[in-house]
Design an enzyme around this catalytic site. Sequence first.
Site, PDB file in Angstrom:
ATOM      1  N   GLU A 109      62.760  37.908  87.547  1.00  0.00           N
ATOM      2  CA  GLU A 109      61.938  36.999  86.763  1.00  0.00           C
ATOM      3  C   GLU A 109      62.396  35.542  86.778  1.00  0.00           C
ATOM      4  O   GLU A 109      61.573  34.636  86.700  1.00  0.00           O
ATOM      5  CB  GLU A 109      61.876  37.483  85.304  1.00  0.00           C
ATOM      6  CG  GLU A 109      61.081  38.766  85.092  1.00  0.00           C
ATOM      7  CD  GLU A 109      59.588  38.572  85.291  1.00  0.00           C
ATOM      8  OE1 GLU A 109      59.108  37.443  85.158  1.00  0.00           O
ATOM      9  OE2 GLU A 109      58.900  39.572  85.591  1.00  0.00           O
ATOM     10  N   SER A 150       8.736  54.369  75.149  1.00  0.00           N
ATOM     11  CA  SER A 150       7.816  53.504  74.390  1.00  0.00           C
ATOM     12  C   SER A 150       8.511  52.548  73.438  1.00  0.00           C
ATOM     13  O   SER A 150       7.860  51.681  72.855  1.00  0.00           O
ATOM     14  CB  SER A 150       6.830  54.368  73.606  1.00  0.00           C
ATOM     15  OG  SER A 150       5.952  55.021  74.486  1.00  0.00           O
TER      16      SER A 150
END
Length: 760
Positions: A111, A397
Amino acid sequence: MSDQQLSRAARNGRQKKTTKKNHSKAFKITRAILLTLVGLGVVGTVIGGAVFAFWASSAPKITNQQLVGTSQSTMVDANNKVIWTSGNQKREIAQQAEYPKLMKEAVVAIEDRRFYQHGGVDLKRIIGAAFANVTGSSLGLQGGSTLTQQLVKQTVFSSAVSDQTFKRKAQEAWLATRIEKEYSKAQILTLYMNKVYLGNGVYGMKTAAQYYFGKEMKDLSVPQIALIAGLPQSPSGYDPYTNPKGAKYRRDQVLQAMSESGAITKSEAKKYQQVPIDDGLLTEHTDEQDSEQVRKVSDSYITSVLSELKAKKYDVNKDGLTIKTNLDLDIQQKAYDVVNASASNQYGIPYPNDEVQAALTITDPQTGDVIAQIGNRKQEGLSLSNLATSTGRSGGSTVKPLVDYAPAIENLNWPTYRAVDDSTSFKYAGTSIYAGDAGMSNLQPYSKQSGQPYVTMRNALSRSLNVPALHTLQGQSILPNGGTDEFVGYSNATAFLKKLGIDVSLEGSSAIGFNISTEQAATAFAAFANGGMYYAPAYINTITTQDGKVHNLESTGKRAMKTSTAFMMNSMLQSVLTSTGTFSLGFQNYVHSSYVQGAKSGTVAYASDSGYPSSAATDLWFTGFTKSASISVWTGYKEPNKTATPLNGLTGTTAHLPNEIYDTIMQYVMRRDNRDGSDWKQPSTVKKVSKYGKTEYEVSGNAKFTDPFANRVRGNYVYSSSSSTSKSSSSSESSESSSSSSEPASSSAPSVSSSTPSTQ
């Protein structure tokens, strides 16, 4: 004397003088440029320094408590009750001495290899990252971050795009240098290793050792240490459970970095790289199993919130957010209980079995707030497919008000009593396929049984007739003079739907059904309830980041239709519930004196050659609203066409599933907190008229409309509503036989086959 007559020496002498003069001139220009650049550099440095100082002065404060605390995100309901946290594991805080020397070396090696040399900011690394960014690397601004800067970011900043600015990077760098002055390197490294996110809800490397390997850190093998040390860069990308190949790649990178830093030898690195990635990896986690039941009630809602956060580029696992949602937990619990009730339940809802699914969304029409959502029924896990937001099923519908009749009022000024054609079956353009009204033999129109070839728009909607809906959108009705009646058209309908947040490509059968979600339906119908305003569905009220900044995410309303359209549609949708008579749809039981509501049902039937009974349906819908709530409910099977047996077809009493769910929940919602259930006030844009002995509405002012079939509407039609002036005991308009009170189905999309499914 000409140049040609000059001696070589003379010419050379003149050339030397000229050259010397040119060199002197060039030197002066160069010096001027350098002085200018230096001056600009000084000015730039001064300005840059001033800007940096200004940004640094406004940097958030960092306390020791914040540094020690977690970067977990918390989600709360509308009343600030916690409903979810990003970490599902108990976080273990380790002391400096607990971290093995080799684990510290692994983290630094992969890191921040110059961690012990820099003062919080590594200029060499920043320059390298900037170069990589210019040359196309994905490092960007974040590539230059040291472990100290990462600690700062995890403590007070987020990973959202809004935080990826030069101002934030400057503040991050400033705070990193301050931390370096107040804490030792050992302390900073320990804080980082205790705070960092490592996937699967795990924070801190001590917790990770227990979660992934069930060990204390001192008992981890070198490959296991390397796996944990490599996770922070991409916890999901290097997850050993879901991406073992990626996890091994990253672990081997860490081992290589450790060998380069001298933590292990190169031969050891090669040996450890041969170890399987799942060596010692746990496969069961009891903590996760214990938390599942707690989250189940709000799982689909939480899933929708997380999707919204992801779209806004927040990382809930690293950003330490406090997310206040619009969830009403009491209503959510009631909806969960109703949907997950057994077949023989106290609500009287006829669930046929545990396989039938249900989904629903509840919104506040006045704000767009999503107050509850259920995405599955009888689910066995978490974060499964959210059927409430899925657009994979036809709404039947349910969509007629949105795609047919509302655009007709909006664009053509049709009154609620406008006569529409139902004289013959509708033939889809360019095909040999016909669509009629459900319940009629051979797909015949409603007039086949009722004797009413022309009906009002109100009755066409309240009876859910298909042929009038198809004519309204596409038009085929022949006028007395031989011309074609006016119709909405795809362009107007598409534009209207987009204003309601629905982007769909319309086709032949879209007038009687297209794919939609309960979220879209509830949100769109809400516009009929609030006077025509569209509010995008809002799950999140505010997001508070670690620096204390509050981001307001309330939905902003936009006008989607005229107030006249909203009110007139509202009135007609009330008739869906109040309509009575021989052929009514049978929804009168859902009318309540304590509140006024409008609604629309929807049924999608199987194709005629599917092997299922003609009364079977694949999808059942019910969407309705009051002033205070808009609720859309879907029921069906995940795989309706799996086998040609009644098991996966909704028939008989099952046809009432969505309306029973809707009614039970709407009653509960309206009882809570005295919610407004009053009737809607007629706006000035609407004119009330008496037509065919009933109260109807027109667009007021100079609005013009056509009604070429007005003289063909025969007899009295029956409906009742809060705005009606009278009621009739006889019926001459309907769409299905009196033996059934379920809604009729209507034809779905045309295909090359004459056997098409039907929708309603």
